[in-house]
Design a protein around this motif. Structure first.
Motif, PDB file in Angstrom:
ATOM      1  N   ALA A 144       1.024  -1.340  -0.262  1.00 33.22           N
ATOM      2  CA  ALA A 144      -0.035  -0.404   0.518  1.00 33.22           C
ATOM      3  C   ALA A 144       0.980   1.498   0.006  1.00 33.22           C
ATOM      4  CB  ALA A 144      -1.022   0.007   1.288  1.00 33.22           C
ATOM      5  N   LYS A 145       1.784   1.443   0.960  1.00 33.47           N
ATOM      6  CA  LYS A 145       2.694   2.322   0.634  1.00 33.47           C
ATOM      7  C   LYS A 145       3.590   2.634  -0.471  1.00 33.47           C
ATOM      8  CE  LYS A 145       4.716   1.365   5.308  1.00 33.47           C
ATOM      9  NZ  LYS A 145       5.350   0.189   5.936  1.00 33.47           N
ATOM     10  N   THR A 146       3.917   2.018  -1.844  1.00 35.88           N
ATOM     11  CA  THR A 146       3.589   2.041  -2.885  1.00 35.88           C
ATOM     12  C   THR A 146       3.012   2.516  -4.214  1.00 35.88           C
ATOM     13  OG1 THR A 146       3.858  -0.271  -3.667  1.00 35.88           O
ATOM     14  CG2 THR A 146       5.697   0.204  -2.713  1.00 35.88           C
ATOM     15  N   SER A 147       1.654   3.207  -3.540  1.00 31.37           N
ATOM     16  CA  SER A 147       0.550   3.398  -4.644  1.00 31.37           C
ATOM     17  C   SER A 147       1.119   4.062  -5.455  1.00 31.37           C
ATOM     18  CB  SER A 147      -0.761   3.933  -3.513  1.00 31.37           C
ATOM     19  OG  SER A 147      -1.769   2.820  -2.742  1.00 31.37           O
ATOM     20  N   ASN A 148       1.233   5.922  -5.163  1.00 32.34           N
ATOM     21  CA  ASN A 148       1.516   5.881  -5.881  1.00 32.34           C
ATOM     22  C   ASN A 148       3.176   6.094  -7.447  1.00 32.34           C
ATOM     23  OD1 ASN A 148      -0.008   8.024  -5.297  1.00 32.34           O
ATOM     24  ND2 ASN A 148       0.870   9.389  -4.453  1.00 32.34           N
ATOM     25  N   LEU A 149       4.057   5.455  -6.569  1.00 29.93           N
ATOM     26  CA  LEU A 149       4.993   4.959  -6.664  1.00 29.93           C
ATOM     27  C   LEU A 149       4.931   3.894  -8.448  1.00 29.93           C
ATOM     28  CD1 LEU A 149       8.283   4.564  -7.129  1.00 29.93           C
ATOM     29  CD2 LEU A 149       8.367   2.576  -5.887  1.00 29.93           C
ATOM     30  N   TYR A 150       4.084   3.055  -8.187  1.00 23.34           N
ATOM     31  CA  TYR A 150       3.225   1.490  -9.513  1.00 23.34           C
ATOM     32  C   TYR A 150       1.824   2.495  -9.736  1.00 23.34           C
ATOM     33  CZ  TYR A 150       7.622  -0.384  -7.634  1.00 23.34           C
ATOM     34  OH  TYR A 150       8.707  -1.026  -6.925  1.00 23.34           O
ATOM     35  N   ASP A 151       1.497   2.943  -8.911  1.00 23.27           N
ATOM     36  CA  ASP A 151      -0.182   3.039 -10.260  1.00 23.27           C
ATOM     37  C   ASP A 151      -0.852   2.299  -9.995  1.00 23.27           C
ATOM     38  OD1 ASP A 151      -2.283   5.037 -11.098  1.00 23.27           O
ATOM     39  OD2 ASP A 151      -1.783   4.287 -12.899  1.00 23.27           O
ATOM     40  N   ASN A 152      -0.991   1.605  -8.302  1.00 22.36           N
ATOM     41  CA  ASN A 152      -2.199   0.875  -7.899  1.00 22.36           C
ATOM     42  C   ASN A 152      -2.533   1.342  -6.776  1.00 22.36           C
ATOM     43  OD1 ASN A 152      -2.298  -1.954  -9.321  1.00 22.36           O
ATOM     44  ND2 ASN A 152      -1.688  -2.840  -7.458  1.00 22.36           N
ATOM     45  N   HIS A 153      -3.411   1.510  -6.426  1.00 23.23           N
ATOM     46  CA  HIS A 153      -4.266   2.108  -5.349  1.00 23.23           C
ATOM     47  C   HIS A 153      -5.660   1.571  -5.482  1.00 23.23           C
ATOM     48  CE1 HIS A 153      -1.971   5.686  -6.768  1.00 23.23           C
ATOM     49  NE2 HIS A 153      -2.671   5.661  -7.834  1.00 23.23           N
ATOM     50  N   TYR A 154      -4.995   1.372  -3.888  1.00 21.94           N
ATOM     51  CA  TYR A 154      -6.214   0.040  -3.596  1.00 21.94           C
ATOM     52  C   TYR A 154      -7.645   0.461  -2.839  1.00 21.94           C
ATOM     53  CZ  TYR A 154      -2.567  -3.250  -3.678  1.00 21.94           C
ATOM     54  OH  TYR A 154      -1.346  -4.336  -4.127  1.00 21.94           O
ATOM     55  N   ILE A 155      -8.452   0.116  -3.133  1.00 23.64           N
ATOM     56  CA  ILE A 155      -9.745   0.291  -2.239  1.00 23.64           C
ATOM     57  C   ILE A 155     -10.858  -0.647  -2.039  1.00 23.64           C
ATOM     58  CG2 ILE A 155      -9.812   2.042  -4.101  1.00 23.64           C
ATOM     59  CD1 ILE A 155     -11.432   0.503  -6.028  1.00 23.64           C
ATOM     60  N   GLU A 156     -11.941  -0.206  -1.499  1.00 23.72           N
ATOM     61  CA  GLU A 156     -12.661  -0.716  -0.824  1.00 23.72           C
ATOM     62  C   GLU A 156     -13.859  -1.034  -1.375  1.00 23.72           C
ATOM     63  OE1 GLU A 156     -13.112  -2.141   2.589  1.00 23.72           O
ATOM     64  OE2 GLU A 156     -10.923  -1.811   2.147  1.00 23.72           O
ATOM     65  N   SER A 157     -14.485  -2.506  -1.524  1.00 18.40           N
ATOM     66  CA  SER A 157     -15.265  -2.896  -2.632  1.00 18.40           C
ATOM     67  C   SER A 157     -16.459  -4.081  -1.602  1.00 18.40           C
ATOM     68  CB  SER A 157     -14.719  -3.458  -4.289  1.00 18.40           C
ATOM     69  OG  SER A 157     -16.091  -3.995  -4.746  1.00 18.40           O
ATOM     70  N   PRO A 158     -17.791  -3.398  -1.035  1.00 19.70           N
ATOM     71  CA  PRO A 158     -18.287  -3.836  -0.801  1.00 19.70           C
ATOM     72  C   PRO A 158     -18.928  -4.721  -1.500  1.00 19.70           C
ATOM     73  CG  PRO A 158     -19.210  -1.327  -0.403  1.00 19.70           C
ATOM     74  CD  PRO A 158     -18.124  -1.831  -1.134  1.00 19.70           C
ATOM     75  N   THR A 159     -19.052  -4.747  -2.805  1.00 17.42           N
ATOM     76  CA  THR A 159     -19.367  -6.221  -3.891  1.00 17.42           C
ATOM     77  C   THR A 159     -18.491  -6.965  -4.040  1.00 17.42           C
ATOM     78  OG1 THR A 159     -20.445  -4.084  -5.353  1.00 17.42           O
ATOM     79  CG2 THR A 159     -19.856  -6.218  -6.744  1.00 17.42           C
ATOM     80  N   TRP A 160     -17.121  -6.836  -3.803  1.00 17.52           N
ATOM     81  CA  TRP A 160     -16.238  -7.672  -3.999  1.00 17.52           C
ATOM     82  C   TRP A 160     -15.744  -8.674  -2.654  1.00 17.52           C
ATOM     83  CZ3 TRP A 160     -13.374 -10.436  -7.761  1.00 17.52           C
ATOM     84  CH2 TRP A 160     -12.378 -10.712  -6.836  1.00 17.52           C
ATOM     85  N   ASN A 161     -15.944  -7.530  -1.105  1.00 12.84           N
ATOM     86  CA  ASN A 161     -15.974  -8.798  -0.209  1.00 12.84           C
ATOM     87  C   ASN A 161     -17.631  -9.122   0.018  1.00 12.84           C
ATOM     88  OD1 ASN A 161     -13.749  -7.045   0.696  1.00 12.84           O
ATOM     89  ND2 ASN A 161     -14.679  -5.029   1.152  1.00 12.84           N
ATOM     90  N   GLY A 162     -18.642  -9.272  -0.532  1.00  7.46           N
ATOM     91  CA  GLY A 162     -19.849  -9.898  -0.374  1.00  7.46           C
ATOM     92  C   GLY A 162     -19.994 -10.623  -1.292  1.00  7.46           C
TER      93      GLY A 162
END
Length: 159
Positions: free
Chosen positions: A136-154
């Motif tokens: 998660a600390k590398t989000s900007n470096l690698y353009d990989n931004h983690y997000i929450e998704s109720p759809t995925w979680n459910g």
């Protein structure tokens, strides 16, 4: 950044990250900034890519074997062998093997930042050599931004 020469990566020369199930082919540093590409082997029941988005990159998925469950925005879809999906920037997505068989997917990201070191970091996470929170600390470096998704979680796994 541009390149005027072809890029050839022989299968025997590709870097393989066995714990992550990733084979690295060509990164933006090899292609004059045009694209990065890799293949992933996804195993049923094993965590794959959690919900995330890329602010700059488009991501192409080509399913080589098996089937792939994909979060696409707020929808869940399943891709079969031979299917192609292109996910534009700023689109939430996640993926995992669907069903009971291994799934192999070829990925190409365009307008991407160099990503091979991200996959090497992921390899260290899978080996237990570094914490998952380091990703998660590398989000900007690698353009990989983690997000929450109720759809995925459910989601209900079809395994």
């Amino acid at each position: 950044m541009s390149t005027t020469k072809p890029v050839l990566v022989r299968a025997a020369e590709a870097e393989v990250l066995p714990a992550a199930g990733v084979t690295l082919f060509a990164d933006v540093t090899d292609t004059g900034g045009h694209l990065t590409s890799h293949r992933s082997l996804l195993r049923p029941g094993k965590d794959s890519a959690p919900p995330h988005q890329h602010k700059e990159a488009s991501e192409l998925f080509f399913v080589l074997t098996g089937s792939l469950r994909v979060l696409l925005g707020d929808d869940l879809i399943t891709l079969a062998k031979g299917d192609v999906l292109v996910v534009p920037p700023n689109t939430p997505h996640a993926f995992e093997a669907a069903g009971d068989e291994d799934t192999e997917v070829f990925f190409v990201l365009t307008h991407a930042k160099p990503r091979f070191d991200y996959y090497r970091l992921l390899e260290r996470v899978y080996r237990g050599e570094t914490a998952a929170s380091d990703l998660a600390k590398t989000s900007n470096l690698y353009d990989n931004h983690y997000i929450e998704s109720p759809t995925w979680n459910g989601r209900v796994s079809g395994r």
